[in-house]
Design a protein around this motif. Structure first.
Motif, PDB file in Angstrom:
ATOM      1  N   GLN A 230       0.821  -1.208   0.000  1.00 29.74           N
ATOM      2  CA  GLN A 230       0.000   0.000   0.000  1.00 29.74           C
ATOM      3  C   GLN A 230       0.862   1.267   0.000  1.00 29.74           C
ATOM      4  OE1 GLN A 230      -2.221  -1.205   3.486  1.00 29.74           O
ATOM      5  NE2 GLN A 230      -4.070  -1.618   2.270  1.00 29.74           N
ATOM      6  N   MET A 233       2.395   1.635  -3.423  1.00 30.61           N
ATOM      7  CA  MET A 233       1.361   2.057  -4.362  1.00 30.61           C
ATOM      8  C   MET A 233       1.059   3.547  -4.202  1.00 30.61           C
ATOM      9  SD  MET A 233       0.276  -0.243  -6.479  1.00 30.61           S
ATOM     10  CE  MET A 233      -1.292   0.493  -6.910  1.00 30.61           C
ATOM     11  N   THR A 234       1.032   4.023  -2.972  1.00 32.00           N
ATOM     12  CA  THR A 234       0.807   5.447  -2.736  1.00 32.00           C
ATOM     13  C   THR A 234       1.919   6.269  -3.375  1.00 32.00           C
ATOM     14  OG1 THR A 234      -0.448   5.093  -0.698  1.00 32.00           O
ATOM     15  CG2 THR A 234       0.634   7.228  -0.940  1.00 32.00           C
ATOM     16  N   HIS A 238      -1.127   6.023  -6.500  1.00 37.05           N
ATOM     17  CA  HIS A 238      -2.419   5.417  -6.198  1.00 37.05           C
ATOM     18  C   HIS A 238      -2.619   5.506  -4.678  1.00 37.05           C
ATOM     19  CE1 HIS A 238      -2.614   3.533 -10.260  1.00 37.05           C
ATOM     20  NE2 HIS A 238      -1.292   3.549 -10.113  1.00 37.05           N
ATOM     21  N   THR A 239      -3.103   6.631  -4.216  1.00 31.42           N
ATOM     22  CA  THR A 239      -3.178   6.889  -2.782  1.00 31.42           C
ATOM     23  C   THR A 239      -4.049   5.857  -2.069  1.00 31.42           C
ATOM     24  OG1 THR A 239      -2.908   9.254  -3.202  1.00 31.42           O
ATOM     25  CG2 THR A 239      -3.721   8.602  -1.024  1.00 31.42           C
ATOM     26  N   LEU A 240      -3.435   5.132  -1.136  1.00 30.76           N
ATOM     27  CA  LEU A 240      -4.131   4.096  -0.374  1.00 30.76           C
ATOM     28  C   LEU A 240      -3.912   4.300   1.119  1.00 30.76           C
ATOM     29  CD1 LEU A 240      -3.184   0.895  -2.439  1.00 30.76           C
ATOM     30  CD2 LEU A 240      -5.356   2.138  -2.502  1.00 30.76           C
ATOM     31  N   SER A 250      -7.658  -1.507  -2.579  1.00 27.64           N
ATOM     32  CA  SER A 250      -6.239  -1.738  -2.865  1.00 27.64           C
ATOM     33  C   SER A 250      -6.059  -2.639  -4.078  1.00 27.64           C
ATOM     34  CB  SER A 250      -5.545  -2.357  -1.649  1.00 27.64           C
ATOM     35  OG  SER A 250      -5.500  -1.455  -0.559  1.00 27.64           O
ATOM     36  N   ALA A 253      -6.600  -0.722  -7.236  1.00 26.27           N
ATOM     37  CA  ALA A 253      -5.454   0.151  -7.518  1.00 26.27           C
ATOM     38  C   ALA A 253      -4.294  -0.651  -8.104  1.00 26.27           C
ATOM     39  CB  ALA A 253      -5.032   0.865  -6.243  1.00 26.27           C
ATOM     40  N   ARG A 256      -4.972  -1.477 -11.716  1.00 29.34           N
ATOM     41  CA  ARG A 256      -4.718  -0.328 -12.588  1.00 29.34           C
ATOM     42  C   ARG A 256      -3.222  -0.147 -12.813  1.00 29.34           C
ATOM     43  NH1 ARG A 256      -8.700   1.996  -9.262  1.00 29.34           N
ATOM     44  NH2 ARG A 256      -7.141   3.273  -8.168  1.00 29.34           N
ATOM     45  N   PHE A 257      -2.449  -0.329 -11.735  1.00 30.37           N
ATOM     46  CA  PHE A 257      -0.991  -0.213 -11.849  1.00 30.37           C
ATOM     47  C   PHE A 257      -0.444  -1.287 -12.782  1.00 30.37           C
ATOM     48  CE2 PHE A 257       3.184  -1.685 -10.318  1.00 30.37           C
ATOM     49  CZ  PHE A 257       3.930  -0.534 -10.538  1.00 30.37           C
ATOM     50  N   SER A 260      -1.132  -0.439 -16.333  1.00 31.54           N
ATOM     51  CA  SER A 260      -0.287   0.658 -16.809  1.00 31.54           C
ATOM     52  C   SER A 260       1.122   0.198 -17.151  1.00 31.54           C
ATOM     53  CB  SER A 260      -0.225   1.766 -15.757  1.00 31.54           C
ATOM     54  OG  SER A 260       0.575   1.380 -14.638  1.00 31.54           O
TER      55      SER A 260
END
Length: 343
Positions: A230, A233-234, A238-240, A250, A253, A256-257, A260
């Motif tokens: 997490q 990811m932030t 991707h703010t978690l 999570s 997110a 999506r990562f 990408s």
């Protein structure tokens, strides 16, 4: 003929007229009606329905097993030691009249040994109190009739009856007992202490590569490794919330990562995703990726303040971890160090 085929076979009957002679020229429907074979048709239909139901039940059972296997990659387990698999040190290898009960992981004396999962130290003695074992040993009970065994230790770092966490340093690798060189003899027991299973497969089913590869963390996982994910990811935009729960937000997110980066967007943080997610960090770095590093180090007993600042204290902790696990002790957290920390 198999038993099931024999029991489902139905004997043929010959239809007769009122005088006892055979009936000829009747339609199939008349024959079925006259002989009561309509009931047989119903039975056959019921049998087919039963077969379909059985197939559906088997499919549901397989799906449940697959879901259970996925749920096992939940971050609750960790790699107990870094090293190599020596020739003949595999599970089931011949040992005189018996077979090898664990997997050996070779490295130098003093290499860190970590708890494979949270639990209680129930044995701390020569051979762990198990027949055929020699050398200083620990046994940890993890609940649910699961145990892990750590043998040939040079030093203990936890007491008998101590409560330990996954990844905590519990001992040092050694060469005590009947050995040809320093290594960790690692065993996994299920059902009861003494009932061993292959540690490599056991840990793989729980997302851990005993040979030292990246871990696999599935949706539904929880704990410190999820916090690491997490926070990374932030940092990746991707703010978690770093709550340690790998839930729907999570997972979405991470997917999506993964998309990408051109990866399979399955939500599993494994060997393909970790290298794209981690950063190479060194003294002077700051931010959520450093918090992720500090969290991972703390899972391995570093005891750091998770402040996001890569200062001298964090640098020393990285070097200490690298040294204890026989990595290049340069104080820089690159992919090799991250892989070891999160494994």
């Amino acid at each position: 003929m198999c038993r099931s085929c024999a029991t489902t076979a139905v004997p043929a009957e010959t239809p007769v007229d009122e005088e006892g002679g055979p009936v000829h020229g009747l339609s199939r429907r008349a024959l079925l009606a006259g002989l009561g074979l309509g009931a047989l048709a119903v039975n056959l239909s019921a049998g087919a329905s039963t077969a379909v139901a059985a197939e559906a039940e088997a499919a549901a059972s397989a799906a449940a097993e697959a879901a259970a296997a996925a749920a096992a990659k939940n971050g609750a387990w960790a790699n107990p030691a870094l090293g190599r698999f020596p020739a003949g040190g595999h599970y089931g290898a011949p040992r005189g009249g018996a077979s090898h009960a664990g997997q050996d992981v070779s490295n130098s004396t003093g290499t860190a040994v970590h708890a494979a999962a949270a639990g209680t130290v129930v044995r701390r003695s020569w051979g762990g109190g198990l027949p055929g074992r020699t050398g200083n040993a620990l046994v940890i009970a993890h609940g649910g009739n699961q145990y892990t065994y750590y043998g040939h230790l040079s030093a203990y770092r936890v007491a008998l009856n101590a409560t330990v966490t996954a990844g905590q340093r519990i001992a040092d690798m050694g060469a005590t007992g009947n050995v040809t060189g320093p290594h960790l003899h690692f065993e996994t027991h299920t059902g009861s202490l003494g009932s061993t299973v292959n540690p490599v497969g056991f840990l793989a089913a729980r997302g851990v590569d005993l040979s030292g590869g990246w871990s696999r963390i599935d949706p539904g996982a929880s704990g410190a490794t999820v916090v690491v994910i997490q926070r990374l990811m932030t940092r990746r935009g991707h703010t978690l919330v770093a709550d340690g729960q790998y839930g729907s937000v999570s997972v979405a997110a991470v997917k999506r990562f993964q998309s990408s980066k051109g990866l399979v967007a399955d939500g599993q943080v494994g060997p393909a995703t970790w290298p794209a997610l981690v950063y190479t960090l060194r003294q002077g770095s700051s931010g959520d990726h450093v918090r992720a590093l500090q969290t991972a180090l703390n899972k391995r007993s570093a005891g750091l303040a998770v402040d996001g600042g890569f200062g001298s204290v964090t640098t020393s902790a990285v070097r200490a971890y690298q040294s204890a696990n026989r990595l290049v002790a340069d104080g820089e957290a690159g992919p090799v160090t991250w892989r070891a920390l999160t494994g």
